[in-house]
Design an enzyme around this catalytic site. Structure first.
Site, PDB file in Angstrom:
ATOM      1  N   ASP A  30      25.052   6.607  72.488  1.00  0.00           N
ATOM      2  CA  ASP A  30      25.630   5.622  73.411  1.00  0.00           C
ATOM      3  C   ASP A  30      27.137   5.860  73.553  1.00  0.00           C
ATOM      4  O   ASP A  30      27.687   5.750  74.649  1.00  0.00           O
ATOM      5  CB  ASP A  30      25.346   4.211  72.893  1.00  0.00           C
ATOM      6  CG  ASP A  30      23.871   4.011  72.595  1.00  0.00           C
ATOM      7  OD1 ASP A  30      23.077   4.056  73.537  1.00  0.00           O
ATOM      8  OD2 ASP A  30      23.518   3.860  71.417  1.00  0.00           O
ATOM      9  N   ASN A  76       6.475   0.261  63.767  1.00  0.00           N
ATOM     10  CA  ASN A  76       7.426   1.239  63.233  1.00  0.00           C
ATOM     11  C   ASN A  76       8.081   0.736  61.950  1.00  0.00           C
ATOM     12  O   ASN A  76       8.401   1.523  61.066  1.00  0.00           O
ATOM     13  CB  ASN A  76       8.479   1.596  64.278  1.00  0.00           C
ATOM     14  CG  ASN A  76       7.934   2.636  65.248  1.00  0.00           C
ATOM     15  OD1 ASN A  76       7.046   3.399  64.893  1.00  0.00           O
ATOM     16  ND2 ASN A  76       8.457   2.658  66.449  1.00  0.00           N
ATOM     17  N   GLY A 106       9.582  13.370  61.668  1.00  0.00           N
ATOM     18  CA  GLY A 106       9.338  13.659  63.093  1.00  0.00           C
ATOM     19  C   GLY A 106       9.751  15.084  63.400  1.00  0.00           C
ATOM     20  O   GLY A 106      10.237  15.405  64.492  1.00  0.00           O
ATOM     21  N   HIS A 148      21.209  -0.771  69.285  1.00  0.00           N
ATOM     22  CA  HIS A 148      20.868   0.306  70.229  1.00  0.00           C
ATOM     23  C   HIS A 148      19.750  -0.209  71.141  1.00  0.00           C
ATOM     24  O   HIS A 148      18.578   0.127  71.015  1.00  0.00           O
ATOM     25  CB  HIS A 148      20.415   1.554  69.464  1.00  0.00           C
ATOM     26  CG  HIS A 148      19.952   2.663  70.378  1.00  0.00           C
ATOM     27  ND1 HIS A 148      20.785   3.309  71.248  1.00  0.00           N
ATOM     28  CD2 HIS A 148      18.731   3.213  70.565  1.00  0.00           C
ATOM     29  CE1 HIS A 148      20.102   4.223  71.921  1.00  0.00           C
ATOM     30  NE2 HIS A 148      18.845   4.168  71.531  1.00  0.00           N
ATOM     31  N   GLN A 191       8.872   4.730  54.076  1.00  0.00           N
ATOM     32  CA  GLN A 191       9.835   5.825  53.877  1.00  0.00           C
ATOM     33  C   GLN A 191      11.003   5.355  53.005  1.00  0.00           C
ATOM     34  O   GLN A 191      11.533   6.125  52.206  1.00  0.00           O
ATOM     35  CB  GLN A 191      10.307   6.365  55.223  1.00  0.00           C
ATOM     36  CG  GLN A 191       9.137   7.035  55.963  1.00  0.00           C
ATOM     37  CD  GLN A 191       9.533   7.774  57.222  1.00  0.00           C
ATOM     38  OE1 GLN A 191      10.658   7.684  57.692  1.00  0.00           O
ATOM     39  NE2 GLN A 191       8.581   8.498  57.779  1.00  0.00           N
TER      40      GLN A 191
HETATM   41  C1  LMR Z   1      17.797   6.671  74.305  1.00  0.00           C
HETATM   42  O1  LMR Z   1      18.723   5.878  74.178  1.00  0.00           O
HETATM   43  O2  LMR Z   1      17.789   7.573  75.146  1.00  0.00           O
HETATM   44  C2  LMR Z   1      16.593   6.543  73.408  1.00  0.00           C
HETATM   45  O3  LMR Z   1      16.877   5.804  72.267  1.00  0.00           O
HETATM   46  C3  LMR Z   1      15.483   5.948  74.176  1.00  0.00           C
HETATM   47  C4  LMR Z   1      14.191   5.846  73.401  1.00  0.00           C
HETATM   48  O4  LMR Z   1      13.813   4.740  73.043  1.00  0.00           O
HETATM   49  O5  LMR Z   1      13.555   6.850  73.130  1.00  0.00           O
END
Ligand code: LMR
Length: 390
Positions: A202, A148, A54, A230, A155
């Site tokens: 986070d 994904n 990416g 996440h 990968q």
């Molecule tokens: C975030 O926490 O800001 C990102 O992971 C959100 C996302 O899915 O792009």
């Protein structure tokens, strides 16, 4: 093959993808070291190869310049950047490489770009897997996992075949925990403990909100754990967090705020940001990737820890094995980590950690076929992805 700066100049005038002289089929940039300040470079470490997927995207556009400047791996660590894009982003990638060249970063020894993971990941010391497709209109969480997940299975195979066996893999593309699990399952030659999914963003978000509430500098907030996925089931742990060395719950004597404001604010902050920006976080994600790497390549401060999502095998908290789950970790600075034991898990935390664990077990079931396991099934999963992704 010996690579010279001239290769880049020559390839620049060649239609993208047609250059046959360069190893990755596009172009190679390498600095001419003949006039270099030898004294300055004498104590540099051996060069490391960092593969980034990416690479033409927004997150990479912030991250690559940090890495190339020495901010992430240190001022004595020369780097080779190996940038993976797609057919669509191939020409944009050339633009990224041109900008990197224009920055005159002494530690940036080489830039290769390409669209074939098997070439780009060759001999990689680190693989930062940022590229993933965003969720389109009407797609369920399971659809995103499938789409994904396929990318991360491929990968993983490529890393298995061509990366260094010691390669550290940091998965950022969402849903990152399960993508990391898929990648790991397809790369049996690499130690499972070399895989991470990014929850440092986070943690940073949680530290900021606690500092603001307590009216202190960010650095005084420590021992913040993000547990789990996440997603909106993640658990930002205020129970074990500290502010100025004191228990966070003593400094912020407001349990209702911690439970009902702080917790959901961190869980949904990515979604709120998407609503405001019209796209997902890029700069702060890049900063947190840099923080997550620095946490692994520098020793953790005495008594502190950081959050990263890692394999649960053998974890001391009774979390189901075979998941990639965010937990408190420490590092001695050599790129490895250990899970910190002995955090207090009260009923409030336990109940929520369990929910995130169940979610990840459900995601794993959904992608069993991508992990070489038969019998998985994907029921409609509760939607805990960020609302802005719809
Ligand atoms: C975030 O926490 O800001 C990102 O992971 C959100 C996302 O899915 O792009």
């Amino acid at each position: 093959m010996e690579k010279k700066r001239g290769d880049w100049q020559k390839a620049r005038n060649t239609p993208a993808g047609k250059e046959t002289n360069a190893p990755l089929g596009v172009f190679v940039l390498e600095y001419d070291a003949s006039n270099e300040d030898v004294e300055k470079t004498r104590n540099w470490k051996p060069i490391i190869k960092i593969a980034v997927s990416g690479a033409a995207g927004m997150i990479s556009n912030h991250l690559l310049f940090k890495i190339a400047s020495g901010e992430v791996f240190g001022p004595d660590q020369p780097v080779a950047l190996r940038l993976l894009g797609s057919e669509r982003s191939q020409v944009a990638l050339e633009g990224v490489a041109m900008e990197l060249e224009d920055c005159l970063f002494p530690l940036l020894r080489e830039v290769d770009i390409g669209i074939d993971a098997r070439k780009v990941f060759e001999d990689a010391d680190w693989a930062l897997l940022i590229g993933a497709k965003p969720r389109g209109p009407g797609m369920e969480r399971g659809d995103l996992l499938e789409m994904n997940g396929g990318i991360f299975a491929e990968q993983g195979k490529a890393l298995n075949d061509v990366a260094k066996k010691t390669c550290k893999v940091m998965v950022v593309g969402n849903p990152c925990n399960t993508n990391a699990l898929i990648c790991m399952a397809n790369a049996p030659n690499l130690d499972k403990r070399n895989f991470h999914a990014l929850t440092r963003l986070d943690e940073n978000r949680a530290k900021c909100q606690l500092a603001l509430k307590a009216g202190v500098f960010y650095e005084t907030v420590s021992n913040v754990t993000i547990w789990g996925n996440h997603s909106t089931t993640q658990v930002p742990d205020f129970v074990n967090a500290k502010i100025g060395g004191e228990r966070c719950t003593d400094v912020i004597d407001d349990q209702a705020w911690l439970e009902n404001d702080f917790t959901p604010a961190i869980q949904t902050r990515g979604g709120l940001l998407i609503k405001k920006w019209g796209r997902s976080s890029a700069a702060s994600t890049a900063v947190s990737i840099a923080d997550a790497i620095k946490a692994l390549v520098t020793p953790t401060k005495e008594g502190d820890w950081f959050s990263t999502a890692v394999i649960t095998d053998g974890n001391p908290y009774g979390i189901e094995e075979g998941l990639v789950f965010s937990m408190p970790c420490r590092s001695n600075g050599d790129g490895s980590y250990e899970i910190v034991e002995g955090l207090k898990i009260n009923d409030w935390l336990r109940e929520r950690i369990k929910k995130s664990e169940e979610e990840l077990a459900g995601e794993r079931n959904c992608v069993a076929h991508l992990m070489g396991v038969s019998g998985g099934a994907c029921p409609i999963l509760e939607d805990t992805l960020l609302p802005g992704e719809m």
